[in-house]
Design an enzyme around this catalytic site. Structure first.
Site, PDB file in Angstrom:
ATOM      1  N   CYS A 118       0.830  -1.307   0.237  1.00  0.00           N
ATOM      2  CA  CYS A 118      -0.055  -0.075   0.103  1.00  0.00           C
ATOM      3  C   CYS A 118       0.825   1.254  -0.033  1.00  0.00           C
ATOM      4  CB  CYS A 118      -0.881  -0.166   1.250  1.00  0.00           C
ATOM      5  SG  CYS A 118      -0.939   1.246   2.213  1.00  0.00           S
ATOM      6  N   GLU A 119       0.520   2.246  -0.819  1.00  0.00           N
ATOM      7  CA  GLU A 119       1.469   3.469  -1.021  1.00  0.00           C
ATOM      8  C   GLU A 119       1.333   4.320   0.066  1.00  0.00           C
ATOM      9  OE1 GLU A 119       0.223   4.885  -4.938  1.00  0.00           O
ATOM     10  OE2 GLU A 119      -1.273   6.234  -3.913  1.00  0.00           O
ATOM     11  N   HIS A 120       0.192   4.015   0.906  1.00  0.00           N
ATOM     12  CA  HIS A 120      -0.045   5.178   2.175  1.00  0.00           C
ATOM     13  C   HIS A 120       0.768   4.639   3.395  1.00  0.00           C
ATOM     14  CE1 HIS A 120      -4.007   5.592  -0.192  1.00  0.00           C
ATOM     15  NE2 HIS A 120      -2.987   6.636  -0.487  1.00  0.00           N
ATOM     16  N   HIS A 121       0.845   3.267   3.719  1.00  0.00           N
ATOM     17  CA  HIS A 121       1.599   2.726   4.836  1.00  0.00           C
ATOM     18  C   HIS A 121       2.973   1.889   4.528  1.00  0.00           C
ATOM     19  CE1 HIS A 121      -2.659   3.863   5.903  1.00  0.00           C
ATOM     20  NE2 HIS A 121      -2.085   4.379   6.921  1.00  0.00           N
ATOM     21  N   GLN A 131      -5.011  -0.352  -4.578  1.00  0.00           N
ATOM     22  CA  GLN A 131      -5.481  -1.541  -5.169  1.00  0.00           C
ATOM     23  C   GLN A 131      -6.522  -1.022  -6.562  1.00  0.00           C
ATOM     24  OE1 GLN A 131      -7.434  -4.371  -2.861  1.00  0.00           O
ATOM     25  NE2 GLN A 131      -9.079  -4.963  -4.421  1.00  0.00           N
ATOM     26  N   HIS A 161      -5.713  -5.582   3.165  1.00  0.00           N
ATOM     27  CA  HIS A 161      -4.625  -4.621   3.143  1.00  0.00           C
ATOM     28  C   HIS A 161      -4.318  -4.552   4.753  1.00  0.00           C
ATOM     29  CE1 HIS A 161      -5.733  -2.172  -0.632  1.00  0.00           C
ATOM     30  NE2 HIS A 161      -6.427  -3.380  -0.667  1.00  0.00           N
ATOM     31  N   CYS A 216      -2.668  -2.347   6.308  1.00  0.00           N
ATOM     32  CA  CYS A 216      -2.960  -1.256   6.799  1.00  0.00           C
ATOM     33  C   CYS A 216      -4.381  -1.175   7.575  1.00  0.00           C
ATOM     34  CB  CYS A 216      -2.736   0.041   6.222  1.00  0.00           C
ATOM     35  SG  CYS A 216      -3.712  -0.163   4.242  1.00  0.00           S
TER      36      CYS A 216
HETATM   37 ZN    ZN Z   1      -2.488   1.548   3.592  1.00  0.00          ZN
END
Ligand code: ZN
Length: 210
Positions: free
Chosen positions: A100-103, A141, A169, A171
């Site tokens: 995941c690009e956020h976490h 995703q 995910h 996260c």
């Molecule tokens: Zn994430």
């Protein structure tokens, strides 16, 4: 191109190439991991952690090897001698690993990919490799699902592409709201799959066929 130029956003759905800035050295990457170890509250010099920055750097090379791939080239070699086969070709239960690009934590799940050939077919492993090439990047995703469909549509020019991704995910399962069983489902349909509900229905049925 300035760092604020967004004129290439449209292209990025295909390539997601890293920015033009020079790639940090491996030593810089390892130093960054050491900083994170100290930030987490541990001692990077203790025995168990001494080689961890180097291991993490090597793991990152594997997790994010997709930036080096060219998915359309993977699909360039096609076959026309299929005795007039003109029905859906589907690869089911392809395991998916992404981050995941956020976490920067894992997204793990499965993808199902189908296309309706327009005379040309590809070797069956190629669809899985295309998924890997987009999976081994920092992703959402939704973006990854669209990228895989788009790459197959562009390179193979089939009558249509269908993809369904079903993934967990970390996260969301191991942190934040901590819902361990929740999975996310995304789909993308192009061409005849977009236009014809009965074809989408067959795609869904074949996913559930056991
Ligand atoms: Zn994430």
């Amino acid at each position: 191109m300035t760092p604020y130029d967004t004129s290439h956003d449209e292209e990025n759905i295909h390539s997601s190439k890293p920015a033009d800035a020079p790639r940090p050295t491996r030593a810089e990457a390892e130093a960054a991991v050491e900083t994170l170890l100290r930030w987490a509250g541990d001692d990077p010099n203790r025995e168990g952690l001494v080689d961890t920055p180097a291991r993490v750097a090597r793991a990152y090379e594997e997790f994010f090897s997709g930036y080096q791939d060219d998915p359309e080239e993977m699909l360039a070699r096609t076959f026309e001698e299929v005795e007039g086969y003109d029905d859906m070709v589907m690869l089911r239960d392809i395991s998916l690993q992404s981050h995941c690009e956020h976490h920067m934590v894992p997204i793990l799940g499965k993808a199902h990919i189908a296309y309706l050939p327009n005379k040309r077919v590809v070797g069956i492993s190629k669809l899985a490799r295309v998924l890997d090439s987009f999976g081994r990047r920092l992703q959402t995703q939704e973006t990854m699902t669209a990228q895989v469909a788009s790459a197959i549509q562009t390179a193979l020019q089939p009558l249509g592409v269908a993809i369904l991704v079903d993934a967990k995910h970390q996260c969301m399962t191991t942190r934040g709201v901590k819902k361990p069983d929740v999975s996310m489902v995304t789909t993308r349909f192009t061409g005849v799959f977009k236009d014809q509900a009965d074809l989408r229905e067959r795609f869904y049925q074949q996913i559930n066929l056991r």
